[in-house]
Design an enzyme around this catalytic site. Sequence first.
Site, PDB file in Angstrom:
ATOM      1  N   ARG A 133      10.963   5.620   3.803  1.00 16.27           N
ATOM      2  CA  ARG A 133      11.509   7.055   3.861  1.00 16.27           C
ATOM      3  C   ARG A 133      11.908   7.482   5.098  1.00 16.27           C
ATOM      4  O   ARG A 133      12.666   8.498   5.240  1.00 16.27           O
ATOM      5  CB  ARG A 133      10.039   7.787   3.581  1.00 16.27           C
ATOM      6  CG  ARG A 133       9.380   7.651   2.099  1.00 16.27           C
ATOM      7  CD  ARG A 133       7.912   7.942   2.141  1.00 16.27           C
ATOM      8  NE  ARG A 133       7.626   9.317   2.581  1.00 16.27           N
ATOM      9  CZ  ARG A 133       6.491   9.632   2.691  1.00 16.27           C
ATOM     10  NH1 ARG A 133       5.402   9.099   2.659  1.00 16.27           N
ATOM     11  NH2 ARG A 133       6.318  10.892   3.122  1.00 16.27           N
ATOM     12  N   ARG A 142       0.893  -1.235   0.150  1.00 21.21           N
ATOM     13  CA  ARG A 142       0.005  -0.081  -0.158  1.00 21.21           C
ATOM     14  C   ARG A 142       0.985   1.168  -0.025  1.00 21.21           C
ATOM     15  O   ARG A 142       1.480   1.774   1.084  1.00 21.21           O
ATOM     16  CB  ARG A 142      -0.740  -0.003   1.105  1.00 21.21           C
ATOM     17  CG  ARG A 142      -1.712  -1.277   1.335  1.00 21.21           C
ATOM     18  CD  ARG A 142      -2.689  -1.088   2.683  1.00 21.21           C
ATOM     19  NE  ARG A 142      -3.183  -2.291   2.931  1.00 21.21           N
ATOM     20  CZ  ARG A 142      -2.837  -3.271   3.868  1.00 21.21           C
ATOM     21  NH1 ARG A 142      -1.753  -3.031   4.597  1.00 21.21           N
ATOM     22  NH2 ARG A 142      -3.504  -4.293   4.190  1.00 21.21           N
ATOM     23  N   ASP A 155       2.109   5.041  -0.121  1.00 19.17           N
ATOM     24  CA  ASP A 155       1.505   6.207   0.672  1.00 19.17           C
ATOM     25  C   ASP A 155       1.271   7.311  -0.462  1.00 19.17           C
ATOM     26  O   ASP A 155       1.745   7.264  -1.548  1.00 19.17           O
ATOM     27  CB  ASP A 155       2.371   6.790   1.534  1.00 19.17           C
ATOM     28  CG  ASP A 155       2.689   5.641   2.935  1.00 19.17           C
ATOM     29  OD1 ASP A 155       1.463   5.235   3.242  1.00 19.17           O
ATOM     30  OD2 ASP A 155       3.747   5.289   3.055  1.00 19.17           O
TER      31      ASP A 155
END
Lengths: 256, 256
Positions: free
Chosen positions: A207, A60, A62
């Site tokens: 990230r 999934r 972002d």
Amino acid sequence: MEKREIEHKKVNYKLHIAYDGTRYHGWERQPGRPMTIQGKLEDVLSRMTGTEVEVIGAGRTDAGVHARGMVANAHLLTDMSPKEILDYMNRYLPEDICVQKVKKASDRFHSRYNATGKTYRYTCYVGGLKPVFDRKYVYILDELPDIEKMREAAEYLMGTHDFMSFCHNPRMKKSTVRKVDKIQIQRKQDYLTFTYHGTGFLQYMVRIITGTLLEVGMGKRTPDSMKGLLEARNRSLAGATAPPQGLCLMEVEHGG
Amino acid sequence: MEKREIEHKKVNYKLHIAYDGTRYHGWERQPGRPMTIQGKLEDVLSRMTGTEVEVIGAGRTDAGVHARGMVANAHLLTDMSPKEILDYMNRYLPEDICVQKVKKASDRFHSRYNATGKTYRYTCYVGGLKPVFDRKYVYILDELPDIEKMREAAEYLMGTHDFMSFCHNPRMKKSTVRKVDKIQIQRKQDYLTFTYHGTGFLQYMVRIITGTLLEVGMGKRTPDSMKGLLEARNRSLAGATAPPQGLCLMEVEHGG
């Protein structure tokens, strides 16, 4: 047809998808948010088959994150060939979502549960000017971080660790142990790329790792501070989350 | 200072500029249209110097056309160094316009009158899917045109000719004779590029030539029909104008 009969006649398809995530609130369908990748795919396939369709993604991504190699699967009731499904989808999907491949899969194939590896790439621009043509796909750095120091720090993160310090969700109930077997940091002309391979990644993990490595590269942390950071299991001690537009899901593997 | 004194103290600067033309009404400043490249550059330089500035471009790219190597010049009254001018411009220009280089030029340097050669590239996508990351910089073709036929047609257009048939402006008063010394047609994976080099090009000329060559490649015209087309001096006999987003000004030469 009865519902059971419909379910029985459905065929499971594996889809390879690329998208420019700039305009989207991420992969996952969310109520009241029309701009999601999953939502766009499900809408087109529901319209195509006349039945409600669920598209299962291998990950999934972002909001604002891109994909060049997302894999998904969907059980479809249709007489169309894989090529016809591909053409239909590409015709009705917006110009920033492309279905690259459609093929029949076994009924039990589940793109997320069966994923054995994922490759993500994070791209920074270090050219000192403005990347006018790539600006939506890179994080612009004002100076070049120390690559050797970042590589040294990355060594501490490779292998199987509890990555709780790099997990966005502080109430994560499931295991935060993951295996990262590659962190490659490369400079090519005006670009600095971080390539990550692992079995799976926590929310924002790539990230947050990138943001933390960049802080090492800027001299704000030492490479060996990674060890204590992993042990602390505390997100607030890690670096800033690098912005989404630099991240791209490159490949999903389904070995077996 | 008196106006004459100001003019006397101005220094001529040569600028190299790249821009993503997607959002712009082209290079040339136009009344009532805030979105032009020249307008954005002049606004920033006028603000920087506190005087009215004219930015002279080597060419006037049309709405939606991009540049990786535009050259311009401007006479500026400033104490700033070329590096300071570059930094100031990049800070205040939008993210889709980048000043790559600033250097002092002789007072008489005129980016348009002194240009001795220009290179344009037109890019088509022929991958059969959807180029999600390049979609604003390519013209998407449904099928691959016949490259050999297009190369054959291009041979007729090379050299010095009256290109009136490839000129958008039917009331063109100046000479429509131009010299085109290179038309290179190359396929690299999913992309088909047309690279043009010449001393100068008429309005829309590159896009009309590209559109006409594509019609040859699609079998709608023969390669040798180019000869009659040049002789006819009639725009309505040439092919469709290829869309702007595929075109990019790559380089401007100022030999001497």
